[in-house]
Enzyme design. Structure first.
Site, PDB file in Angstrom:
ATOM      1  N   GLU A 150       1.655  -0.665  -4.978  1.00  0.00           N
ATOM      2  CA  GLU A 150       0.701   0.380  -5.313  1.00  0.00           C
ATOM      3  C   GLU A 150       1.460   1.688  -5.168  1.00  0.00           C
ATOM      4  O   GLU A 150       1.722   2.151  -4.062  1.00  0.00           O
ATOM      5  CB  GLU A 150      -0.501   0.397  -4.359  1.00  0.00           C
ATOM      6  CG  GLU A 150      -1.535   1.428  -4.803  1.00  0.00           C
ATOM      7  CD  GLU A 150      -2.098   2.300  -3.701  1.00  0.00           C
ATOM      8  OE1 GLU A 150      -3.147   2.927  -3.923  1.00  0.00           O
ATOM      9  OE2 GLU A 150      -1.507   2.400  -2.616  1.00  0.00           O
TER      10      GLU A 150
ATOM     11  N   ASP B  15       0.830  -1.205   0.000  1.00  0.00           N
ATOM     12  CA  ASP B  15       0.000   0.000   0.000  1.00  0.00           C
ATOM     13  C   ASP B  15       0.868   1.260   0.000  1.00  0.00           C
ATOM     14  O   ASP B  15       1.873   1.322   0.706  1.00  0.00           O
ATOM     15  CB  ASP B  15      -0.873  -0.031   1.269  1.00  0.00           C
ATOM     16  CG  ASP B  15      -1.947   1.030   1.267  1.00  0.00           C
ATOM     17  OD1 ASP B  15      -2.786   1.019   0.355  1.00  0.00           O
ATOM     18  OD2 ASP B  15      -1.954   1.868   2.189  1.00  0.00           O
TER      19      ASP B  15
HETATM   20  C1  GLC Z   1      -4.203   3.045  -0.716  1.00  0.00           C
HETATM   21  C2  GLC Z   1      -5.431   2.182  -0.615  1.00  0.00           C
HETATM   22  C3  GLC Z   1      -6.575   3.036  -0.201  1.00  0.00           C
HETATM   23  C4  GLC Z   1      -6.270   3.626   1.153  1.00  0.00           C
HETATM   24  C5  GLC Z   1      -4.937   4.364   1.145  1.00  0.00           C
HETATM   25  C6  GLC Z   1      -4.455   4.616   2.538  1.00  0.00           C
HETATM   26  O1  GLC Z   1      -4.292   3.992  -1.705  1.00  0.00           O
HETATM   27  O2  GLC Z   1      -5.643   1.519  -1.814  1.00  0.00           O
HETATM   28  O3  GLC Z   1      -7.783   2.346  -0.181  1.00  0.00           O
HETATM   29  O4  GLC Z   1      -7.273   4.532   1.516  1.00  0.00           O
HETATM   30  O5  GLC Z   1      -3.931   3.607   0.522  1.00  0.00           O
HETATM   31  O6  GLC Z   1      -4.037   3.430   3.146  1.00  0.00           O
END
Ligand code: GLC
Length: 550
Positions: free
Chosen positions: A267, A210
């Site tokens: 991500e 994340d």
């Molecule tokens: C990422 C996740 C999202 C979350 C954010 C904070 O972007 O995909 O859903 O709100 O991180 O953890």
């Protein structure tokens, strides 16, 4: 494929399970492990190679579970560790690998370390694990710097001591209940490494990382100044700083010590594909989402350029590209594509909600976009419900919205709940068969009846059958999955890509008509799969894709 194949991740199709909304086993209106286990056959029949499960850890769910209170346990709402272990075994028995979600940028404010930090007070070693600072202004009444939360408002919250005195501030790049951790602290590093091993030891095959690009902050936490340090070129105070790579090198060593090696997908919303590829150097993470494909406009040139850039930069570091059209943070792609072609560039519902929409057209384009994605070399991620053609739910009553974006934006942005609505499994049952009883935690619209899994199953022309057919061909065809892509000559406004396998097998072309008029098929081409019906004259209509054998 077997779960022991080492390079499975280079061309896998991974299905994202937003566990809260996938299937409810115990009838409390929230998805859970029992529900997921009971639906594994749906995923096996779909033909996916792996699942990625959104955070399932104990959490007050201030940000849908991305506020983790304990990284080495299961939220009782979803089940327990024994059920998690059973799920992993049952998935593996179906040759489906299991990826979890690790949230390393922040904890929940209910994490034991954060509670200790609040109690221990300013200057304590407990506070060193987070980013506590004194405020600016005469009495510290102003936030320490001008950073903003990704959800809106300032990225700082002021602590109030038990006697009511306001004291230090702490950084939260996301919700107030998600304090950022301090990655300079050795205990933070060691604790996350222990979490990785904890789940790897239980058979987990990898992690989605994340916000992989925000963990490291510039010492001194300087203000962001437009034109000075706001570009994502390494000089931004918290986006894509070079220090993150060192963290991922040590994670890679941990994953590589397992047999088979465990894998990561980042991500990282890093817009420059060259900088994104730095996360994928041979001693770092294996894969990272190419979000520029997700945000490309529905125009031939935009799609092709973004595909080319991702492949070129990733190839330089020996990594496959990772394609995705929808996830739990973005407006579902049939609804993005229901707008004018450029609307795709706005990835969230709030970017597109005011634009006129044609849902039938959106679904038609979405089916074509999926065939395009699945024809590309590399890994593809599917988001639960896209195999049913689900649209974004754009009209959830505002008093039911759960995403912190709604509150933090001062009730101006609806946020991401529209793509998180519980799945419809059976059209005729209460809650469309989401669970045995109970009201789903977010309301489902009537249109979900048409998309319910049992209705889709019965209709050979359905989105579900298209996905299944596409995945079956992708699995069997030697030129699909890994290998190379070559663009072919094709009429203006269309894309034609040929695929050849590493061993030189070819004979596969994907033609996508992104123009507004029908186009003829190439000579000698046999249609294996089509995202929609051809015209009476055998042409490929606008907003349609075909897979061809020749
Ligand atoms: C990422 C996740 C999202 C979350 C954010 C904070 O972007 O995909 O859903 O709100 O991180 O953890």
């Amino acid at each position: 494929m077997s779960v022991h194949e080492q390079d499975w991740w280079r061309n896998a199709v991974v299905y994202q399970v937003y566990i809260r909304s996938f299937a409810d086993g115990n009838g409390d209106g929230t998805g859970d492990l029992a529900g997921l286990r009971s639906r594994l056959d749906h995923l096996a029949r779909l033909g996916v190679d792996a699942i990625w499960i959104n955070p399932w850890y104990p959490s007050p769910l201030a940000d849908g579970g991305y506020d983790v209170a304990d990284y080495r346990a299961i939220n009782p709402m979803f089940g327990d560790t024994a059920q998690a272990e059973a799920l992993i075994a049952e998935a593996h028995a179906r040759d489906i690998r299991v990826l979890l979600d690790i949230v390393p940028n922040h904890h929940s404010d209910e994490h034991v370390w954060f509670r200790q930090a609040l109690a221990a007070g300013p200057g304590s070693p407990e506070r060193e694990r987070y980013l506590f600072r004194d405020g600016r202004g005469e009495n510290g009444e102003l936030p320490p710097n001008n950073w903003e939360s990704m959800f809106g408002g300032p990225a700082w919250e002021r602590v109030v001591a038990p006697d009511g005195t306001p004291e230090q501030w702490y950084l939260h790049l996301f919700d107030i209940r998600q304090p950022d951790v301090n990655w300079e602290h050795p205990e933070v590093r060691a604790d996350f490494e222990e979490t990785l091993r904890f789940w790897f030891d239980r058979g987990v095959d990898g992690f989605r990382v994340d916000v992989a690009n925000s963990m490291v902050k510039e010492p001194g936490l300087p203000d962001i100044v437009e034109g000075v340090n706001d570009a994502q070129d390494g000089g931004h105070p918290y986006l894509d700083r070079d220090g993150v790579h060192d963290i991922f090198r040590s994670w890679r060593r941990i994953g590589d010590a397992y047999d088979p090696p465990r894998v990561f997908v980042a991500e990282a919303w890093v817009p420059d594909p060259q900088r994104l590829a730095r996360y994928l150097r041979p001693d770092e993470l294996q894969t990272a989402f190419s979000f520029n494909f997700l945000t490309a406009a529905w125009l031939a040139e935009d799609l092709r350029d973004n595909i080319d850039d991702a492949i070129a930069e990733n190839t330089r570091v020996g990594a496959p590209a990772t394609w995705v059209l929808s996830n739990h943070d973005v407006c579902r792609h049939p609804s993005r594509l229901a707008r004018k072609p450029e609307a795709g560039r706005g990835w969230n519902l709030d970017d597109v909600i005011a634009l006129p929409a044609d849902p039938e057209l959106g679904l038609c384009r979405a089916r074509a976009a999926t065939l395009l994605m699945l024809a590309l070399p590399g890994t593809a991620y599917l988001y639960q419900g896209e195999e049913l053609g689900l649209p974004e739910v754009e009209d959830i009553p505002t008093d039911r919205l759960d995403d912190p974006t709604w509150e933090l934006s001062g009730h101006t942005l609806r946020g991401r709940d529209g793509c998180r609505v519980p799945l419809p499994w059976a059209a005729g049952e209460p809650g469309f068969g989401f669970g045995p009883s109970g009201t789903p935690w977010l309301p489902q619209p009537e249109v979900f009846a048409r998309h319910a899994a049992d209705v889709q199953e019965a209709d050979p022309e359905s989105v579900l059958h298209l996905y299944r057919d596409a995945l079956a061909i992708r699995r069997a065809h030697p030129a699909l999955g890994g290998g190379a892509l070559t663009w072919q000559e094709s009429p203006e406004g269309t894309l034609a890509l040929a695929r050849t396998s590493d061993s030189g097998d070819g004979g596969f072309t994907c033609l996508v008509n992104v123009s507004s008029a029908p186009v003829s098929l190439p000579e000698d081409a046999e249609v294996m799969l089509s995202s929609g019906p051809l015209t009476a004259r055998g042409e490929v209509p606008a907003d349609t894709a075909v897979w061809l054998r020749h």
